[in-house]
Scaffold this motif. Structure first.
Motif, PDB file in Angstrom:
ATOM      1  N   GLN A 277      50.172 -16.254 -12.180  1.00  0.00           N
ATOM      2  CA  GLN A 277      50.706 -16.212 -13.511  1.00  0.00           C
ATOM      3  C   GLN A 277      51.148 -14.916 -14.269  1.00  0.00           C
ATOM      4  O   GLN A 277      51.654 -14.992 -15.325  1.00  0.00           O
ATOM      5  CB  GLN A 277      49.643 -17.111 -14.512  1.00  0.00           C
ATOM      6  CG  GLN A 277      49.420 -18.567 -13.999  1.00  0.00           C
ATOM      7  CD  GLN A 277      50.432 -19.365 -13.993  1.00  0.00           C
ATOM      8  OE1 GLN A 277      51.335 -19.344 -14.643  1.00  0.00           O
ATOM      9  NE2 GLN A 277      50.509 -20.202 -12.693  1.00  0.00           N
ATOM     10  N   GLN A 278      50.511 -13.751 -13.770  1.00  0.00           N
ATOM     11  CA  GLN A 278      50.878 -12.593 -14.193  1.00  0.00           C
ATOM     12  C   GLN A 278      50.985 -11.447 -12.989  1.00  0.00           C
ATOM     13  O   GLN A 278      50.540 -11.711 -11.987  1.00  0.00           O
ATOM     14  CB  GLN A 278      49.609 -12.113 -15.100  1.00  0.00           C
ATOM     15  CG  GLN A 278      48.339 -11.978 -14.403  1.00  0.00           C
ATOM     16  CD  GLN A 278      47.127 -11.896 -15.567  1.00  0.00           C
ATOM     17  OE1 GLN A 278      47.403 -11.976 -16.422  1.00  0.00           O
ATOM     18  NE2 GLN A 278      45.949 -11.319 -15.012  1.00  0.00           N
ATOM     19  N   ASP A 279      51.554 -10.329 -13.207  1.00  0.00           N
ATOM     20  CA  ASP A 279      51.552  -9.270 -12.276  1.00  0.00           C
ATOM     21  C   ASP A 279      50.145  -9.223 -11.591  1.00  0.00           C
ATOM     22  O   ASP A 279      49.125  -9.026 -12.192  1.00  0.00           O
ATOM     23  CB  ASP A 279      52.142  -7.845 -13.024  1.00  0.00           C
ATOM     24  CG  ASP A 279      53.380  -8.076 -13.433  1.00  0.00           C
ATOM     25  OD1 ASP A 279      54.197  -9.237 -13.256  1.00  0.00           O
ATOM     26  OD2 ASP A 279      53.880  -7.191 -14.070  1.00  0.00           O
ATOM     27  N   VAL A 280      50.204  -8.904 -10.288  1.00  0.00           N
ATOM     28  CA  VAL A 280      49.061  -8.850  -9.441  1.00  0.00           C
ATOM     29  C   VAL A 280      49.410  -7.827  -8.392  1.00  0.00           C
ATOM     30  O   VAL A 280      50.291  -8.104  -7.810  1.00  0.00           O
ATOM     31  CB  VAL A 280      48.501 -10.141  -9.085  1.00  0.00           C
ATOM     32  CG1 VAL A 280      49.163 -10.843  -8.209  1.00  0.00           C
ATOM     33  CG2 VAL A 280      46.955  -9.939  -8.412  1.00  0.00           C
ATOM     34  N   CYS A 281      48.270  -7.065  -7.851  1.00  0.00           N
ATOM     35  CA  CYS A 281      48.338  -6.456  -6.644  1.00  0.00           C
ATOM     36  C   CYS A 281      47.224  -6.962  -5.853  1.00  0.00           C
ATOM     37  O   CYS A 281      46.092  -7.108  -6.402  1.00  0.00           O
ATOM     38  CB  CYS A 281      48.233  -4.844  -6.774  1.00  0.00           C
ATOM     39  SG  CYS A 281      49.697  -4.219  -7.482  1.00  0.00           S
ATOM     40  N   ASN A 282      47.284  -7.036  -4.427  1.00  0.00           N
ATOM     41  CA  ASN A 282      46.267  -7.549  -3.506  1.00  0.00           C
ATOM     42  C   ASN A 282      46.368  -6.652  -2.471  1.00  0.00           C
ATOM     43  O   ASN A 282      47.172  -6.132  -1.969  1.00  0.00           O
ATOM     44  CB  ASN A 282      46.517  -8.793  -3.297  1.00  0.00           C
ATOM     45  CG  ASN A 282      45.421  -9.395  -2.605  1.00  0.00           C
ATOM     46  OD1 ASN A 282      44.318  -9.035  -2.368  1.00  0.00           O
ATOM     47  ND2 ASN A 282      45.503 -10.693  -2.406  1.00  0.00           N
ATOM     48  N   ILE A 283      45.012  -6.217  -1.970  1.00  0.00           N
ATOM     49  CA  ILE A 283      44.770  -5.500  -0.760  1.00  0.00           C
ATOM     50  C   ILE A 283      44.083  -6.463   0.507  1.00  0.00           C
ATOM     51  O   ILE A 283      43.101  -7.086   0.120  1.00  0.00           O
ATOM     52  CB  ILE A 283      43.910  -4.356  -1.073  1.00  0.00           C
ATOM     53  CG1 ILE A 283      44.731  -3.316  -1.948  1.00  0.00           C
ATOM     54  CG2 ILE A 283      43.720  -3.527   0.380  1.00  0.00           C
ATOM     55  CD1 ILE A 283      43.909  -2.038  -2.384  1.00  0.00           C
ATOM     56  N   GLY A 284      44.869  -6.389   1.338  1.00  0.00           N
ATOM     57  CA  GLY A 284      44.220  -7.376   2.659  1.00  0.00           C
ATOM     58  C   GLY A 284      43.736  -6.344   3.457  1.00  0.00           C
ATOM     59  O   GLY A 284      44.196  -5.039   3.720  1.00  0.00           O
ATOM     60  N   SER A 285      42.407  -6.526   4.085  1.00  0.00           N
ATOM     61  CA  SER A 285      41.919  -5.781   4.946  1.00  0.00           C
ATOM     62  C   SER A 285      41.434  -6.649   6.393  1.00  0.00           C
ATOM     63  O   SER A 285      41.221  -7.724   6.135  1.00  0.00           O
ATOM     64  CB  SER A 285      40.642  -5.163   4.530  1.00  0.00           C
ATOM     65  OG  SER A 285      39.866  -6.075   4.312  1.00  0.00           O
ATOM     66  N   VAL A 286      41.293  -5.808   7.389  1.00  0.00           N
ATOM     67  CA  VAL A 286      40.952  -6.466   8.494  1.00  0.00           C
ATOM     68  C   VAL A 286      39.978  -5.603   9.562  1.00  0.00           C
ATOM     69  O   VAL A 286      40.150  -4.297   9.336  1.00  0.00           O
ATOM     70  CB  VAL A 286      42.236  -6.863   9.685  1.00  0.00           C
ATOM     71  CG1 VAL A 286      42.859  -5.594   9.868  1.00  0.00           C
ATOM     72  CG2 VAL A 286      41.796  -7.606  10.731  1.00  0.00           C
TER      73      VAL A 286
ATOM     74  N   GLY B 203      48.214  -3.247   0.897  1.00  0.00           N
ATOM     75  CA  GLY B 203      48.475  -3.856  -0.239  1.00  0.00           C
ATOM     76  C   GLY B 203      49.894  -4.400  -0.531  1.00  0.00           C
ATOM     77  O   GLY B 203      50.795  -4.176   0.187  1.00  0.00           O
ATOM     78  N   ALA B 204      50.093  -5.243  -1.457  1.00  0.00           N
ATOM     79  CA  ALA B 204      51.169  -6.082  -1.889  1.00  0.00           C
ATOM     80  C   ALA B 204      51.136  -6.240  -3.162  1.00  0.00           C
ATOM     81  O   ALA B 204      50.013  -6.832  -3.754  1.00  0.00           O
ATOM     82  CB  ALA B 204      51.427  -7.147  -0.965  1.00  0.00           C
ATOM     83  N   CYS B 205      52.054  -6.133  -4.000  1.00  0.00           N
ATOM     84  CA  CYS B 205      52.009  -6.405  -5.222  1.00  0.00           C
ATOM     85  C   CYS B 205      53.273  -7.465  -5.663  1.00  0.00           C
ATOM     86  O   CYS B 205      54.275  -7.551  -4.898  1.00  0.00           O
ATOM     87  CB  CYS B 205      52.533  -5.199  -6.225  1.00  0.00           C
ATOM     88  SG  CYS B 205      51.202  -3.986  -6.105  1.00  0.00           S
ATOM     89  N   VAL B 206      52.984  -8.131  -6.706  1.00  0.00           N
ATOM     90  CA  VAL B 206      53.792  -9.288  -7.243  1.00  0.00           C
ATOM     91  C   VAL B 206      54.073  -9.015  -8.439  1.00  0.00           C
ATOM     92  O   VAL B 206      53.133  -8.891  -9.594  1.00  0.00           O
ATOM     93  CB  VAL B 206      53.213 -10.703  -7.133  1.00  0.00           C
ATOM     94  CG1 VAL B 206      54.176 -11.915  -7.830  1.00  0.00           C
ATOM     95  CG2 VAL B 206      52.906 -11.235  -5.532  1.00  0.00           C
ATOM     96  N   ASP B 207      55.390  -8.702  -8.891  1.00  0.00           N
ATOM     97  CA  ASP B 207      55.958  -8.702 -10.230  1.00  0.00           C
ATOM     98  C   ASP B 207      56.570  -9.978 -10.809  1.00  0.00           C
ATOM     99  O   ASP B 207      57.342 -10.459 -10.651  1.00  0.00           O
ATOM    100  CB  ASP B 207      57.118  -7.599 -10.375  1.00  0.00           C
ATOM    101  CG  ASP B 207      57.504  -7.378 -11.775  1.00  0.00           C
ATOM    102  OD1 ASP B 207      56.892  -7.741 -12.639  1.00  0.00           O
ATOM    103  OD2 ASP B 207      58.475  -6.873 -11.740  1.00  0.00           O
ATOM    104  N   VAL B 208      55.538 -10.660 -11.689  1.00  0.00           N
ATOM    105  CA  VAL B 208      56.082 -11.896 -12.279  1.00  0.00           C
ATOM    106  C   VAL B 208      57.052 -11.573 -13.243  1.00  0.00           C
ATOM    107  O   VAL B 208      56.857 -10.929 -14.307  1.00  0.00           O
ATOM    108  CB  VAL B 208      54.803 -12.653 -12.945  1.00  0.00           C
ATOM    109  CG1 VAL B 208      55.361 -13.889 -13.587  1.00  0.00           C
ATOM    110  CG2 VAL B 208      53.840 -13.117 -11.818  1.00  0.00           C
TER     111      VAL B 208
END
Length: 186
Positions: free
Chosen positions: A20-29, A52-57
């Protein structure tokens, strides 16, 4: 991931979540080295990586402000005017891109006058355009303007799965008709 991952192989994991809003997420393995049977190679340290990846809503939006004035006067006019029957008036339609995306195929229609104008180019965020139409008024009327635009990239390519944006506004004309009737003026 069940089982060993051989050298040169890859595995993709995905998750779909609504945002619903801008968000950045970091995936790790992380993984521990194994032999080809899957047995731990304890002499080697665990390995890991993250990315990491970011989504700009984006929030597209459009605004139309409709006014009316006597024919020949400059736009913008007023929300409501009073004229005599048979008076020509000019309706003014100011459309502004109030959102965060560019808009294409901006169209303005009027519930009483029909199609008003079309802008085939790209209307940038904060940009505006003005259209007008004339009509001769015989009776009191309130018209509803509708502006619609297609959210797009800078080059005009539409954003996939993003609905058009729409806004409406009204302007009215009252009729003033004077009659002396049986009065005598001295």
């Amino acid at each position: 991931i069940p089982g060993p991952l051989a050298p040169g192989q890859s595995h993709t994991c995905t998750i779909t979540v609504p945002v619903q809003q801008d968000v950045c997420n970091i995936g790790s393995v992380t993984a521990n080295p194994t032999d080809d049977k899957g047995d731990d190679l304890s002499e080697f340290p665990d390995v890991g990586a993250e990315d990491g990846a970011c989504v700009d809503v984006v929030r597209p939006a459009i605004q139309v402000v409709k006014t009316v004035t006597t024919n020949g006067a400059a736009c913008p006019g007023s929300d409501q005017i009073t004229v005599g029957p048979g008076t020509p008036v000019k309706y003014c339609y100011q459309v502004t891109n109030t959102g965060e995306t560019h808009l294409t195929d901006v169209t303005v229609t009027d519930d009483k006058l029909g199609f008003i104008c079309f802008m085939g180019g790209v209307l940038p965020p904060g940009g505006s355009m003005m259209c007008s139409a004339t009509s001769v008024i015989q009776s009191a009327v309130t018209n509803v303007a509708t502006a619609t635009g297609d959210p797009s990239e800078l080059d005009g390519d539409p954003y996939p799965n993003m609905p058009d944006v729409t806004d409406t506004d009204t302007a009215g004309v009252d009729i003033c008709s004077a009659s002396l009737g049986d009065m005598v003026w001295i």
